[in-house]
Design a protein around this motif. Structure first.
Motif, PDB file in Angstrom:
ATOM      1  N   SER A 222      93.416 -15.375 -19.343  1.00  0.00           N
ATOM      2  CA  SER A 222      92.661 -15.710 -18.124  1.00  0.00           C
ATOM      3  C   SER A 222      91.972 -17.058 -18.287  1.00  0.00           C
ATOM      4  N   PHE A 223      91.496 -17.560 -17.152  1.00  0.00           N
ATOM      5  CA  PHE A 223      90.668 -18.768 -17.113  1.00  0.00           C
ATOM      6  C   PHE A 223      89.449 -18.378 -16.291  1.00  0.00           C
ATOM      7  N   SER A 224      88.285 -18.356 -16.918  1.00  0.00           N
ATOM      8  CA  SER A 224      87.117 -17.689 -16.333  1.00  0.00           C
ATOM      9  C   SER A 224      86.535 -18.429 -15.132  1.00  0.00           C
ATOM     10  N   VAL A 225      85.864 -17.643 -14.275  1.00  0.00           N
ATOM     11  CA  VAL A 225      85.167 -18.190 -13.116  1.00  0.00           C
ATOM     12  C   VAL A 225      84.056 -19.131 -13.565  1.00  0.00           C
ATOM     13  N   ALA A 226      83.387 -18.786 -14.674  1.00  0.00           N
ATOM     14  CA  ALA A 226      82.275 -19.608 -15.173  1.00  0.00           C
ATOM     15  C   ALA A 226      82.732 -21.031 -15.471  1.00  0.00           C
ATOM     16  N   LEU A 227      83.921 -21.182 -16.038  1.00  0.00           N
ATOM     17  CA  LEU A 227      84.436 -22.520 -16.328  1.00  0.00           C
ATOM     18  C   LEU A 227      84.749 -23.273 -15.041  1.00  0.00           C
ATOM     19  N   CYS A 228      85.237 -22.543 -14.046  1.00  0.00           N
ATOM     20  CA  CYS A 228      85.575 -23.182 -12.765  1.00  0.00           C
ATOM     21  C   CYS A 228      84.325 -23.690 -12.047  1.00  0.00           C
ATOM     22  N   GLN A 229      83.179 -23.087 -12.345  1.00  0.00           N
ATOM     23  CA  GLN A 229      81.936 -23.455 -11.662  1.00  0.00           C
ATOM     24  C   GLN A 229      81.010 -24.281 -12.551  1.00  0.00           C
ATOM     25  N   SER A 230      81.539 -24.782 -13.663  1.00  0.00           N
ATOM     26  CA  SER A 230      80.747 -25.580 -14.603  1.00  0.00           C
ATOM     27  C   SER A 230      80.872 -27.059 -14.269  1.00  0.00           C
ATOM     28  N   THR A 231      80.380 -27.906 -15.166  1.00  0.00           N
ATOM     29  CA  THR A 231      80.474 -29.355 -14.966  1.00  0.00           C
ATOM     30  C   THR A 231      81.908 -29.865 -15.025  1.00  0.00           C
ATOM     31  N   LEU A 232      82.852 -28.985 -15.416  1.00  0.00           N
ATOM     32  CA  LEU A 232      84.260 -29.380 -15.384  1.00  0.00           C
ATOM     33  C   LEU A 232      84.710 -29.712 -13.968  1.00  0.00           C
ATOM     34  N   GLN A 233      83.987 -29.234 -12.981  1.00  0.00           N
ATOM     35  CA  GLN A 233      84.320 -29.542 -11.589  1.00  0.00           C
ATOM     36  C   GLN A 233      84.368 -31.040 -11.325  1.00  0.00           C
ATOM     37  N   THR A 234      83.516 -31.782 -12.001  1.00  0.00           N
ATOM     38  CA  THR A 234      83.426 -33.221 -11.739  1.00  0.00           C
ATOM     39  C   THR A 234      84.029 -34.079 -12.850  1.00  0.00           C
ATOM     40  N   SER A 235      84.387 -33.475 -13.982  1.00  0.00           N
ATOM     41  CA  SER A 235      84.877 -34.286 -15.105  1.00  0.00           C
ATOM     42  C   SER A 235      86.348 -34.071 -15.423  1.00  0.00           C
ATOM     43  N   LEU A 236      86.844 -32.832 -15.298  1.00  0.00           N
ATOM     44  CA  LEU A 236      88.181 -32.506 -15.805  1.00  0.00           C
ATOM     45  C   LEU A 236      89.274 -33.122 -14.937  1.00  0.00           C
ATOM     46  N   ARG A 237      90.167 -33.888 -15.592  1.00  0.00           N
ATOM     47  CA  ARG A 237      91.282 -34.531 -14.902  1.00  0.00           C
ATOM     48  C   ARG A 237      92.626 -33.909 -15.269  1.00  0.00           C
ATOM     49  N   SER A 238      92.763 -33.468 -16.497  1.00  0.00           N
ATOM     50  CA  SER A 238      94.052 -32.957 -16.973  1.00  0.00           C
ATOM     51  C   SER A 238      93.843 -31.631 -17.694  1.00  0.00           C
ATOM     52  N   LEU A 239      94.656 -30.624 -17.324  1.00  0.00           N
ATOM     53  CA  LEU A 239      94.530 -29.295 -17.926  1.00  0.00           C
ATOM     54  C   LEU A 239      95.927 -28.765 -18.237  1.00  0.00           C
ATOM     55  N   ASP A 240      96.138 -28.393 -19.498  1.00  0.00           N
ATOM     56  CA  ASP A 240      97.418 -27.833 -19.932  1.00  0.00           C
ATOM     57  C   ASP A 240      97.203 -26.409 -20.416  1.00  0.00           C
ATOM     58  N   LEU A 241      97.702 -25.441 -19.637  1.00  0.00           N
ATOM     59  CA  LEU A 241      97.605 -24.017 -19.990  1.00  0.00           C
ATOM     60  C   LEU A 241      98.983 -23.425 -20.245  1.00  0.00           C
ATOM     61  N   SER A 242      99.968 -24.259 -20.538  1.00  0.00           N
ATOM     62  CA  SER A 242     101.340 -23.797 -20.747  1.00  0.00           C
ATOM     63  C   SER A 242     101.434 -22.849 -21.944  1.00  0.00           C
ATOM     64  N   LYS A 243     102.431 -21.976 -21.888  1.00  0.00           N
ATOM     65  CA  LYS A 243     102.754 -21.056 -22.992  1.00  0.00           C
ATOM     66  C   LYS A 243     101.566 -20.190 -23.374  1.00  0.00           C
ATOM     67  N   ASN A 244     101.001 -19.525 -22.377  1.00  0.00           N
ATOM     68  CA  ASN A 244      99.976 -18.522 -22.614  1.00  0.00           C
ATOM     69  C   ASN A 244     100.403 -17.221 -21.936  1.00  0.00           C
ATOM     70  N   LYS A 245      99.467 -16.346 -21.641  1.00  0.00           N
ATOM     71  CA  LYS A 245      99.790 -15.043 -21.040  1.00  0.00           C
ATOM     72  C   LYS A 245      98.993 -14.833 -19.757  1.00  0.00           C
TER      73      LYS A 245
END
Length: 422
Positions: A222-245
């Motif tokens: 999973s990718f948590s709601v808390a991370l989606c509502q953190s400061t990553l909202q304004t900073s994160l440009r690239s996210l690689d979640l390949s090859k997980n479950k």
């Protein structure tokens, strides 16, 4: 007293000689040192016979460093960007500008305050350094990039350099994220690929400068709601979640609106967040080899340069729509539509949390209005070239079309758009 940063010493005489400065700082250790012995060599521009505080600048190539007198020798401070870790100190003699960058802002402010005291000839309460070559280990603290690709190289007995901006720890067998990484406040790129991480701590969201996060080939579910509502909202440009479950992403994932690159290949995704269209900056999307049966209706709002959905289990569009209309509308449905249509602010302090979640997951009709539990659901096909410049074929038959779920808030909307569902 020391400051780790990048420093460049710019001579103000160079332009008069028709010469230009290199224009790039190098990692340096700046120290405030006290002249204590008669036999010590004098600093550049220093007057003899006085116990003076000097600025000592050392680099990896010049560990012995260069000293500069400070008392009544600072012409001006330039501190407009001090909160970004940048400042310039202009000396009278020699006529140079000492340009500082990539410093910790609080450490830089303290260091500049000490320089001001030294310029006035006042005592400095902080302990002063001695005139001695800086050890190589001191420059380890200034490192901005560290790449670790094996267990044997992983630092168990020492901390990561606090100045790191790029950290890669791949093939290290990590089952959780090392809490020491979460204190690296300057981190911009974090690569944790090819490990065994099962869960992400919410404190990743405290890395306020993080722009790239690579979690390829781990055991995430999973990718948590808390991370989606953190400061990553304004900073994160690239996210690689390949090859997980990962089977699904929360609807709040679409609050990461600065994302430009998203990789979700080789997971177990059964759906995209239905507000996917809110990722307006997204340009690269890859979600090959998942279990997606259809795309959300807002997917057509994306504007991509590259799209790869190969190897998903897309279903054929259903001929008959799913009708879940309420007549008359319930009070919950009516009030929810009014709140969303009129953009009335809401939150858990105002209304119960479960109602906030209902509003967050409201469906968008093709007419632009919203619906909660009263809607008609229809399926159509979309040519993926309408949302992406470059499209990888979705199957081995050369297709570039995929089924899309559409919602209608009323029978009128459905009838008006029936051509779209043929």
């Amino acid at each position: 007293m020391k400051l780790h940063c990048e420093a460049e010493v710019v001579s103000r005489q160079l332009p008069a000689l028709g010469m230009r400065n290199r224009g790039k700082g190098v990692r340096a250790v700046l120290s405030l040192c006290q002249q204590t012995a008669r036999g010590q060599p004098r600093a550049r521009g220093e007057r003899s016979g006085a116990h003076l505080t000097c600025l000592f600048i050392s680099t990896l190539k010049d560990k012995r460093g260069t000293r500069y007198e400070l008392k009544e020798n600072i012409e001006q401070f330039f501190t407009k960007f001090v909160d970004e870790g940048k400042a310039t100190v202009r000396l009278k003699e020699p006529p140079v500008d000492i340009c500082l960058s990539k410093a910790n802002s609080s450490s830089l402010k303290s260091f500049l305050s000490a320089l001001r005291l030294a310029h006035r000839g006042c005592d400095i309460e902080a302990p002063l350094s001695t005139f001695a070559p800086v050890k190589t280990s001191e420059f380890e603290k200034c490192k901005t990039k560290m790449v670790i690709t094996s267990k044997k190289d992983y630092p168990l007995s020492r901390n990561f350099p606090p100045s790191l901006e790029h950290l890669q720890t791949s093939y290290c067998g990590l089952i959780r994220i090392d809490t020491r990484m979460l204190s690296l406040r300057n981190l911009r790129k974090l690569d944790l690929s090819h490990n065994h991480i099962k869960k992400l701590p919410a404190t990743i969201g405290d890395l306020i400068h993080l722009q790239e996060l690579n979690l390829n080939d781990n055991h995430l579910e999973s990718f948590s709601v808390a991370l989606c509502q953190s400061t990553l909202q304004t900073s994160l440009r690239s996210l690689d979640l390949s090859k997980n479950k990962i089977k699904a992403l929360p609807v709040q994932f679409c609050q990461l609106r600065e994302l430009t690159d998203l990789k979700l290949d080789d997971n177990e995704l059964i759906r995209f967040p239905f507000k996917m269209g809110q990722l307006t900056n997204l340009r690269f999307l890859s979600a090959a080899r998942n279990k997606l049966p259809f795309l959300p209706s807002e997917f057509k709002n994306l504007s991509l340069e590259y799209l790869d959905l190969f190897g998903n289990t897309f279903e054929q569009p259903k001929v008959l729509p799913v009708i879940m209309l309420q007549t008359p509308l319930s009070l919950l449905e009516s009030s929810a539509r009014a709140i969303l249509y009129n953009r009335i602010p809401y939150g858990s302090p105002i209304i119960p949390l479960h109602l906030c979640q209902d509003l967050d997951t409201a469906k968008t009709c093709v007419c632009g209005r919203f619906c909660l539990n009263s809607f008609i659901q229809g399926t159509t096909t979309m040519n993926l070239h309408s949302v992406a410049h470059t499209v990888v074929l979705v199957d081995n038959m050369g297709g570039t079309e995929a089924p899309v779920i559409s919602y209608f808030c009323s029978l009128t909307c459905y009838v008006n758009c029936c051509d779209m569902l043929k």
